[in-house]
Design a protein around this motif. Structure first.
Motif, PDB file in Angstrom:
ATOM      1  N   HIS A 186       6.114  13.469   1.371  1.00 11.32           N
ATOM      2  CA  HIS A 186       5.994  13.223   0.059  1.00 11.32           C
ATOM      3  C   HIS A 186       6.504  13.912  -0.554  1.00 11.32           C
ATOM      4  O   HIS A 186       7.291  15.422  -0.491  1.00 11.32           O
TER       5      HIS A 186
ATOM      6  N   GLU B  29       6.851   4.273   2.177  1.00 13.44           N
ATOM      7  CA  GLU B  29       5.950   4.197   3.236  1.00 13.44           C
ATOM      8  C   GLU B  29       5.194   5.240   3.614  1.00 13.44           C
ATOM      9  O   GLU B  29       5.739   6.458   3.546  1.00 13.44           O
ATOM     10  N   LYS B  30       3.941   5.147   3.990  1.00 15.71           N
ATOM     11  CA  LYS B  30       2.982   6.334   4.049  1.00 15.71           C
ATOM     12  C   LYS B  30       3.347   7.309   5.030  1.00 15.71           C
ATOM     13  O   LYS B  30       3.121   8.417   4.845  1.00 15.71           O
TER      14      LYS B  30
ATOM     15  N   TRP C  67       8.524   4.851  -4.817  1.00 17.37           N
ATOM     16  CA  TRP C  67       7.021   4.648  -3.763  1.00 17.37           C
ATOM     17  C   TRP C  67       7.820   4.439  -2.308  1.00 17.37           C
ATOM     18  O   TRP C  67       8.683   3.893  -2.018  1.00 17.37           O
TER      19      TRP C  67
ATOM     20  N   ASP D 221       5.497   8.895  -4.945  1.00 15.78           N
ATOM     21  CA  ASP D 221       5.949  10.170  -5.179  1.00 15.78           C
ATOM     22  C   ASP D 221       5.593  10.764  -6.570  1.00 15.78           C
ATOM     23  O   ASP D 221       5.339   9.979  -7.401  1.00 15.78           O
TER      24      ASP D 221
ATOM     25  N   ASP E   9       0.910  -1.350   0.143  1.00 17.78           N
ATOM     26  CA  ASP E   9       0.036  -0.169   0.183  1.00 17.78           C
ATOM     27  C   ASP E   9       0.810   1.185  -0.025  1.00 17.78           C
ATOM     28  O   ASP E   9       0.546   2.166   0.420  1.00 17.78           O
ATOM     29  N   ALA E  10       2.025   1.060  -0.399  1.00 16.92           N
ATOM     30  CA  ALA E  10       3.146   2.556  -0.503  1.00 16.92           C
ATOM     31  C   ALA E  10       2.250   3.297  -1.325  1.00 16.92           C
ATOM     32  O   ALA E  10       1.538   3.198  -2.365  1.00 16.92           O
ATOM     33  N   ARG E  11       2.592   4.483  -0.995  1.00 18.21           N
ATOM     34  CA  ARG E  11       1.994   5.843  -1.915  1.00 18.21           C
ATOM     35  C   ARG E  11       3.454   6.228  -2.860  1.00 18.21           C
ATOM     36  O   ARG E  11       4.574   6.482  -2.382  1.00 18.21           O
TER      37      ARG E  11
END
Length: 384
Positions: free
Chosen positions: A305, A300-301, A298, A173, A169-171
């Motif tokens: 960002h 870790e949340k 990507w 950039d 579930d990585a976010r």
């Protein structure tokens, strides 16, 4: 056979247009290239385009939900069917004469077909396929539809892969494109050089020194590990200390924590992994002295960002990152990527000098042995 100089390729390999053109045909074009992730194309009809050497290619999701790769060339007069990325609906339509193809690549029809093309066999004029493979949630493409992805990835089997993006579930950039004034091989050689880590990156990565890191070969690929303690790690000790004090969690998407910190996948893909994220760099050779770096990352949340506008050297007019747009010297930026770009451009300037000749390479798999390995692979791939 191409002659070596102190274990290096000849100077012209980095500066000559004739070498560059032969290299494109022998190395860059007949190769697997990182393209996207499955999540980039969530719905049938979603597509994106890219170019590998002289091959314009496209990836799209078909009606069944499968990913397909094609040469982005209409079978009528050669017009590009697609641009950039987007959604085509239920068919691909050439903008020139409206030849229409299914999402599976078959020619469905053309205007005034009976009158203008009597006897045309539609089955002979479907889009030419390209090959596609997926590794750890990363999609790779090859212009040759018969290319063997399993053979290319076989040397990596049995090794721990870092974060599988399809299971994470990585976010992500903002994607970055660096426009770098150096030969693509200069950037690869810097990336696989363990000798410079403690010196060029003293204040960013903080090492490790050549006897405290190691590169290992995996067929045509190479993997880097920090080896500063009793075991091996994916990040230098100084970076680990910095991150550990700020973030206690990690992505937890890898099967184990013994994955490498850098995966160089022959010839133009570099993957950087940490417990907290993963980044891909796809090298696009443009000319003997210019390379585009397509970077995606990507995290870790819990991590900040990374925004495109905050990256040193970002030029909003071109959408690229260029050293001439830096407002702070690279070695004072605190950004190790800027340090690498800066030194690669410095090296290219030296290579362009008629006074330049290769000096000796430091020995050891934690020093500059990987540059020798890389040169051997280039030499073997190039025609005599």
């Amino acid at each position: 056979m191409i002659a070596f100089e102190n274990g290096r390729l000849p100077r012209g390999a980095y500066t000559d247009q004739s070498w560059f053109e032969k290299e494109q045909a022998a190395i860059v074009e007949p190769a697997w290239t990182f393209a996207c992730t499955p999540g980039d194309l969530p719905k049938p009809g979603d597509y994106l385009t890219l170019t590998v050497g002289r091959y314009p290619l496209a990836i799209l999701r078909d009606k069944r939900g499968d990913l397909r790769a094609f040469h982005n060339v209409c079978r009528h007069r050669g017009a590009a069917l697609l641009e950039g990325r987007g959604q085509v609906g239920t068919a691909l339509v050439c903008p020139y004469h409206r030849w229409t193809y299914t999402l599976e690549g078959a020619l469905r029809g053309a205007p005034d077909m009976a009158e203008c093309f009597p006897g045309l066999q539609k089955g002979d004029l479907g889009l030419k396929p390209a090959a596609l493979g997926v590794l750890g949630g990363l999609v790779f493409i090859h212009p040759d539809p018969d290319a063997d992805f399993d053979a290319w990835t076989a040397p990596l089997s049995g090794l721990t892969w870092p974060h599988d993006l399809s299971a994470s579930d990585a976010r992500e950039d903002d994607p970055l494109v660096y426009d770098v004034a150096c030969n693509w091989k200069v950037f690869v050689e810097n990336a696989i050089d363990g000798y410079h880590l403690a010196y060029l990156h003293e204040h960013t990565l903080g090492g490790p020194k050549p006897d405290q890191n190691v590169w290992e070969r995996a067929g045509p690929h190479m993997l880097w590990y920090a080896a500063e303690g009793d075991g091996r790690s994916s990040i230098p000790a100084a970076v680990h200390k910095m991150f550990e004090s700020a973030w206690a969690s990690s992505l937890n998407a890898a099967e184990a924590d013994d994955f490498a910190g850098v995966y160089y996948l022959w010839p133009t893909t570099i993957i950087t992994a940490t417990p907290y994220g993963l980044a891909t760099t796809m090298l696009e050779p443009v000319s003997p002295g210019r390379t585009l770096l397509h970077v995606r990352s990507w995290q870790e949340k819990g991590l900040p960002h990374i925004k495109l506008a905050d990256v040193p050297g970002y030029d909003p007019e071109t959408g690229t990152i260029r050293s001439e747009k830096w407002t702070t010297p690279a070695l004072e930026s605190g950004d190790f990527q800027s340090e690498d770009v800066w030194i690669c451009e410095q090296i290219q300037r030296g290579l362009n000098s008629l006074a330049y000749d290769h000096g000796p390479l430091s020995q050891g798999p934690g020093a500059e042995d990987p540059i020798r390995w890389f040169a051997e692979q280039v030499r073997e791939a190039m025609p005599d």
